[in-house]
Design a protein around this motif. Sequence first.
Motif, PDB file in Angstrom:
ATOM      1  N   LEU A  71      37.440  55.269  23.109  1.00  0.00           N
ATOM      2  CA  LEU A  71      35.991  55.363  23.157  1.00  0.00           C
ATOM      3  C   LEU A  71      35.546  54.946  24.598  1.00  0.00           C
ATOM      4  CD1 LEU A  71      34.982  54.153  19.752  1.00  0.00           C
ATOM      5  CD2 LEU A  71      35.453  56.534  20.634  1.00  0.00           C
ATOM      6  N   GLU A  72      34.857  55.704  25.219  1.00  0.00           N
ATOM      7  CA  GLU A  72      34.353  55.422  26.631  1.00  0.00           C
ATOM      8  C   GLU A  72      33.200  54.319  26.320  1.00  0.00           C
ATOM      9  OE1 GLU A  72      32.888  58.291  29.246  1.00  0.00           O
ATOM     10  OE2 GLU A  72      32.611  56.854  30.832  1.00  0.00           O
ATOM     11  N   SER A  73      32.779  54.048  25.122  1.00  0.00           N
ATOM     12  CA  SER A  73      31.694  53.002  25.006  1.00  0.00           C
ATOM     13  C   SER A  73      32.338  51.664  25.145  1.00  0.00           C
ATOM     14  CB  SER A  73      30.816  53.051  23.791  1.00  0.00           C
ATOM     15  OG  SER A  73      31.878  53.178  22.715  1.00  0.00           O
ATOM     16  N   GLU A  77      31.939  48.407  27.605  1.00  0.00           N
ATOM     17  CA  GLU A  77      31.564  47.291  27.200  1.00  0.00           C
ATOM     18  C   GLU A  77      32.585  46.258  27.496  1.00  0.00           C
ATOM     19  OE1 GLU A  77      31.928  47.105  23.126  1.00  0.00           O
ATOM     20  OE2 GLU A  77      31.449  45.262  22.657  1.00  0.00           O
ATOM     21  N   THR A  78      34.055  46.490  27.665  1.00  0.00           N
ATOM     22  CA  THR A  78      35.163  45.594  27.883  1.00  0.00           C
ATOM     23  C   THR A  78      35.046  45.385  29.030  1.00  0.00           C
ATOM     24  OG1 THR A  78      36.504  46.979  26.286  1.00  0.00           O
ATOM     25  CG2 THR A  78      37.677  45.282  27.775  1.00  0.00           C
ATOM     26  N   VAL A  79      34.831  46.186  30.331  1.00  0.00           N
ATOM     27  CA  VAL A  79      34.644  45.798  31.705  1.00  0.00           C
ATOM     28  C   VAL A  79      33.401  44.890  32.029  1.00  0.00           C
ATOM     29  CG1 VAL A  79      34.305  46.743  34.072  1.00  0.00           C
ATOM     30  CG2 VAL A  79      35.929  47.828  32.299  1.00  0.00           C
ATOM     31  N   ALA A  80      32.405  45.184  31.293  1.00  0.00           N
ATOM     32  CA  ALA A  80      31.024  44.698  31.443  1.00  0.00           C
ATOM     33  C   ALA A  80      31.302  43.241  30.777  1.00  0.00           C
ATOM     34  CB  ALA A  80      29.932  45.343  30.775  1.00  0.00           C
ATOM     35  N   LYS A 129      38.157  54.375  34.905  1.00  0.00           N
ATOM     36  CA  LYS A 129      36.780  54.712  35.600  1.00  0.00           C
ATOM     37  C   LYS A 129      35.733  53.574  35.612  1.00  0.00           C
ATOM     38  CE  LYS A 129      32.727  57.278  34.048  1.00  0.00           C
ATOM     39  NZ  LYS A 129      32.171  58.263  33.155  1.00  0.00           N
ATOM     40  N   HIS A 130      35.586  52.999  34.622  1.00  0.00           N
ATOM     41  CA  HIS A 130      34.968  51.803  34.512  1.00  0.00           C
ATOM     42  C   HIS A 130      35.238  50.415  35.405  1.00  0.00           C
ATOM     43  CE1 HIS A 130      31.496  53.654  32.211  1.00  0.00           C
ATOM     44  NE2 HIS A 130      32.482  54.271  31.769  1.00  0.00           N
ATOM     45  N   GLU A 131      36.690  50.473  35.207  1.00  0.00           N
ATOM     46  CA  GLU A 131      37.392  49.178  36.054  1.00  0.00           C
ATOM     47  C   GLU A 131      37.301  49.549  37.671  1.00  0.00           C
ATOM     48  OE1 GLU A 131      40.722  48.836  32.534  1.00  0.00           O
ATOM     49  OE2 GLU A 131      41.258  49.661  34.455  1.00  0.00           O
ATOM     50  N   LEU A 132      37.417  51.026  38.019  1.00  0.00           N
ATOM     51  CA  LEU A 132      37.321  51.042  39.464  1.00  0.00           C
ATOM     52  C   LEU A 132      35.720  50.994  39.991  1.00  0.00           C
ATOM     53  CD1 LEU A 132      39.725  54.187  39.298  1.00  0.00           C
ATOM     54  CD2 LEU A 132      40.106  52.165  40.750  1.00  0.00           C
ATOM     55  N   ARG A 133      34.978  51.321  39.234  1.00  0.00           N
ATOM     56  CA  ARG A 133      33.439  51.126  39.606  1.00  0.00           C
ATOM     57  C   ARG A 133      33.348  49.748  39.688  1.00  0.00           C
ATOM     58  NH1 ARG A 133      29.659  54.711  35.612  1.00  0.00           N
ATOM     59  NH2 ARG A 133      30.254  56.837  36.554  1.00  0.00           N
ATOM     60  N   GLN A 134      33.708  48.849  39.000  1.00  0.00           N
ATOM     61  CA  GLN A 134      33.492  47.299  39.307  1.00  0.00           C
ATOM     62  C   GLN A 134      34.381  46.873  40.434  1.00  0.00           C
ATOM     63  OE1 GLN A 134      31.690  45.098  38.223  1.00  0.00           O
ATOM     64  NE2 GLN A 134      32.626  43.313  39.264  1.00  0.00           N
ATOM     65  N   MET A 135      35.654  47.279  40.579  1.00  0.00           N
ATOM     66  CA  MET A 135      36.618  46.801  41.643  1.00  0.00           C
ATOM     67  C   MET A 135      36.030  47.034  43.057  1.00  0.00           C
ATOM     68  SD  MET A 135      40.227  47.292  39.830  1.00  0.00           S
ATOM     69  CE  MET A 135      40.709  46.074  38.493  1.00  0.00           C
TER      70      MET A 135
END
Length: 260
Positions: A71-73, A77-80, A129-135
């Motif tokens: 799930l994208e949610s 949530e995990t990265v955040a 996707k969410h990891e790369l945004r943060q990194m």
Amino acid sequence: MTETNSLGLAGKNGLVTAAGDGIGRASALAFAAAGARVLISDIAPEGLEETARLIRETGGTFETLIGDASLESVAEETVARVVELWGSLDFAHNNAGIGTANSPFADQDRAAWERVFSVNVFGTMTFMKHELRQMEKQGSGAIVNTASMAGKNGSPGLSAYVASKWAVNGMTQTAALEYAAKGIRVNSICPGATLTTALRNWKASSPDAYDAVAASIPMRRMGEPEEQAAAVVWLCSAQASYITGTLLNVEGGDGILGKP
Ligand SMILES: NC(=O)c1ccc[n+]([C@@H]2O[C@H](COP(=O)([O-])OP(=O)(O)OC[C@H]3O[C@@H](n4cnc5c(N)ncnc54)[C@H](O)[C@@H]3O)[C@@H](O)[C@H]2O)c1
């Protein structure tokens, strides 16, 4: 924990998905042993509790999150959560993956493919996707995806799994190129047969069949989850600082054997 090696992971922050058993559990333990803080997640609470207990025993720093990695949610949530807890996301091991029943291509069921793709492909894709945004915000980070030797070869009867793991390797190399100049490395491990719960159960119930398969591997044995974890941790470490887009075989030589 104090780091006793030169991995450069002491005080770094990251996540491991499907950390409640097998390769994910071994990876979570290995990151903690290297002095990193690690968010461990899994869809099943029981296994995750056991991983948490094992890390706690060694004095490692961790948090847990229960969630379905497809799930994208949950990815978001995990990265955040890692960033909220510890301020950065330095490494990520996207490990969640499921298989299918063995059947020939002409009998393939689209719904079964969709289940496999939802975890192995879309789960990995949204976590990346969410990891790369943060990194990208940080200008640094290392991602390792768990692919498989099935992501480099064909495997009769396992078409959905094979296609999904080729997709994982394709995403790995594409993201590696897109982010190479931004301080972010993206690699895969390609495990061969590894003694996680399913294979241990098979070994106990069908020892002769197990022995025959193990004997066909150049090293004459299957891999241990800790051997996969060592490769993941190394790929995320300072020692692998010039390595990106690599699809690393961890398979006792099986992938280069050219089996008939
Ligand atoms: N074991 C092998 O021989 C082998 C070989 C090649 C690749 N792999 C890959 O390694 C990865 C881990 O496999 P393993 O054998 O260690 O697994 P495992 O079966 O030992 O553990 C799987 C864990 O994943 C969790 N999980 C399942 N679906 C999930 C989901 N949707 N979201 C979050 N967690 C979920 C389970 O609860 C369990 O704790 C997978 O991607 C698998 O395809 C394994």
